[in-house]
Design an enzyme around this catalytic site. Structure first.
Site, PDB file in Angstrom:
ATOM      1  CE  LYS A  76      37.539  30.744   4.147  1.00 43.09           C
ATOM      2  NZ  LYS A  76      36.914  31.832   4.962  1.00 43.09           N
ATOM      3  CB  SER A 154      38.856  31.770   8.276  1.00 39.24           C
ATOM      4  OG  SER A 154      37.705  32.123   7.505  1.00 39.24           O
ATOM      5  CB  SER A 178      36.840  35.303   7.520  1.00 40.17           C
ATOM      6  OG  SER A 178      36.940  34.825   8.840  1.00 40.17           O
TER       7      SER A 178
END
Length: 450
Positions: A76, A154, A178
């Site tokens: 990420k 997210s 997330s």
């Protein structure tokens, strides 16, 4: 999607090479008609190919440092990578100094021999469950791609990188769901560890109280391997826990309210399958869940912590941020020090009261999300749509964060239909047992393994 075990078998048997796997992943990432340009913020083409070649060389000498060795992996965009600026999905961060070293979880992936393909797109500063980003583009859910549905956030790019074969597994973070939200929306498995098991150093924070780092992958068995690497543990496969005689609790408050028909049907079918396999399914009265109806307002520590982390950026670069994110971060100004104290005390009380009930179960289960992935267009075109946080997506997933538990999501829909996630929540620091249970559950209900 191939499981990590299957890919490792192919590598061991000489059916493929790390170079071939990496070239295939790069071709998918760089396909102009694919989701790669929106799923990845940075692509490490040269270093990925070099790592793949090095892995192949070591394997030829009988050196295989872990089950992840030579396998493409995504991280990420909020992970520190030595020599690079950590964007955290924002253009505001572009002029900040580069990271001096890799985040510990990234360093552990490298030591395990994983081939890191690049950093994946995300909701700006990890604030939100839809996975939309106006700076780097919106990657589309693999389901109903013509409509263009949200991937979930997210960790949006992490999920799409795995679903589309651009990586075999991905690193996400989970503060209010997330990891599990995009995993559930995109038909993947996802795991959130108990806070404290996996280091968050070198991970751009949203909430110092709630942040955790977890994997998204085709299966819970895959997640268990990656989680062990993240945690600095032996990544050798762990056995599944037999289902017969286990006791699962379904909360009788909040978590099954307002389910969309596809979710309700898949959840009930999964419960029936588990019951037939010998699991005792019982209603569970978990204290305090009714109070979580206000989770998006005054019950979440990340509101004030997020504002504290970003207050200088909000003062000097508010207009450069996604307006949805800037507005939500500013919500932290509505909480006083006394309010924050009350939130922390509320959480401590909730953890204590709920544990007296949940310790009697092998897992607490619920739909990961009450809804299927909505169209991206629902959140475009008007000020009202742009502001819509669609708070229902974090309702169930965030319970595990607030209760300081480990949790996982398993796809439970029929193949070809809208993805639906089945969530299991375990006790704090019982992560290994929960993943063992999860492996047995997914063998029964996951379309990825049938």
């Amino acid at each position: 999607m191939q499981t990590l075990a299957h890919i490792a078998e192919r590598l061991d048997g000489g059916e493929t090479s790390s170079r071939a796997l990496t070239e295939d992943a790069l071709a998918r990432i760089e396909d102009p008609d694919g989701e790669g340009p929106a799923a990845f913020v940075r692509v490490f083409r040269d270093s990925a190919l070099a790592a793949a070649d090095a892995s192949d060389g070591l394997r030829a000498q009988g050196i295989v440092p872990s089950p992840m060795a030579g396998i493409p992996f995504s991280i990420k965009d909020l992970c520190d990578v030595a020599g690079l600026t950590t964007n955290a999905g924002s253009v505001v961060m572009r002029n900040t100094p580069p990271a001096m070293r890799d985040a510990p979880v990234v360093a552990r992936l490298r030591a395990a021999g994983a081939v890191i393909m690049g950093t994946t797109n995300m909701t700006e500063f990890a604030v939100g469950g839809l996975g939309l980003n106006p700076h780097y583009g919106n990657c589309r859910n693999p389901y109903d791609r013509d409509t263009g549905r949200v991937p979930g956030g997210s960790s949006s790019g992490a999920a799409v990188s795995v679903s589309d074969g651009m990586a075999a597994a991905g690193l996400g973070t989970d503060t209010a769901g997330s990891v599990r939200i995009p995993a559930a929306f995109c038909g993947l498995a996802g795991f959130k560890p108990t806070v404290g098991r996996v280091p968050t150093d070198g991970i751009f924070p949203l909430s110092t109280t709630l942040d955790s780092v977890g994997p998204l992958a085709p299966s819970i068995a895959c997640c268990a391997v990656v989680d062990a690497i993240f945690a600095g543990e032996d990544p050798a496969p762990r056995p599944p826990v037999p289902l017969a005689g286990l006791r699962f609790g379904v909360p009788d408050t909040l978590v099954t309210d307002d389910l969309e028909p596809e979710v309700a049907a898949a959840f009930e079918k999964s419960l029936s399958a588990l019951s037939a396999a010998g699991v005792r399914i019982e209603d569970a009265s978990v204290p305090g869940l009714a109070d979580l109806a206000s989770v998006g307002r005054l019950r979440f520590p990340s509101q004030v912590e997020g504002y504290a982390i970003h207050r200088e950026r909000l003062e000097h670069a508010y207009d450069a941020m996604d307006p949805r994110i800037a507005e939500r971060l500013m919500g932290g100004t509505q909480m006083s020090g006394a309010d924050y104290y009350d939130v922390l005390r509320f959480r401590e009380d909730l953890i204590e009261r709920s544990a007296k009930v949940t310790r009697n179960y092998d897992a607490i289960v619920m739909p990961t999300l009450p809804v299927i992935a909505p169209p991206i267009s629902q959140f475009e075109g008007s000020d009202e749509a742009l502001r819509d946080p669609f708070i229902i997506v974090i309702r169930n997933a965030s319970i595990a964060n607030l209760l300081q538990r480990c949790a996982l999501t398993i796809p439970c829909h029929e193949a070809g239909s809208a993805p639906v996630g089945f969530m299991l929540m375990g006790e704090a620091m019982r992560d290994h047992r929960l993943m063992g249970i999860g492996q047995s559950v997914e063998a029964l209900i996951s379309p990825n393994l049938r």
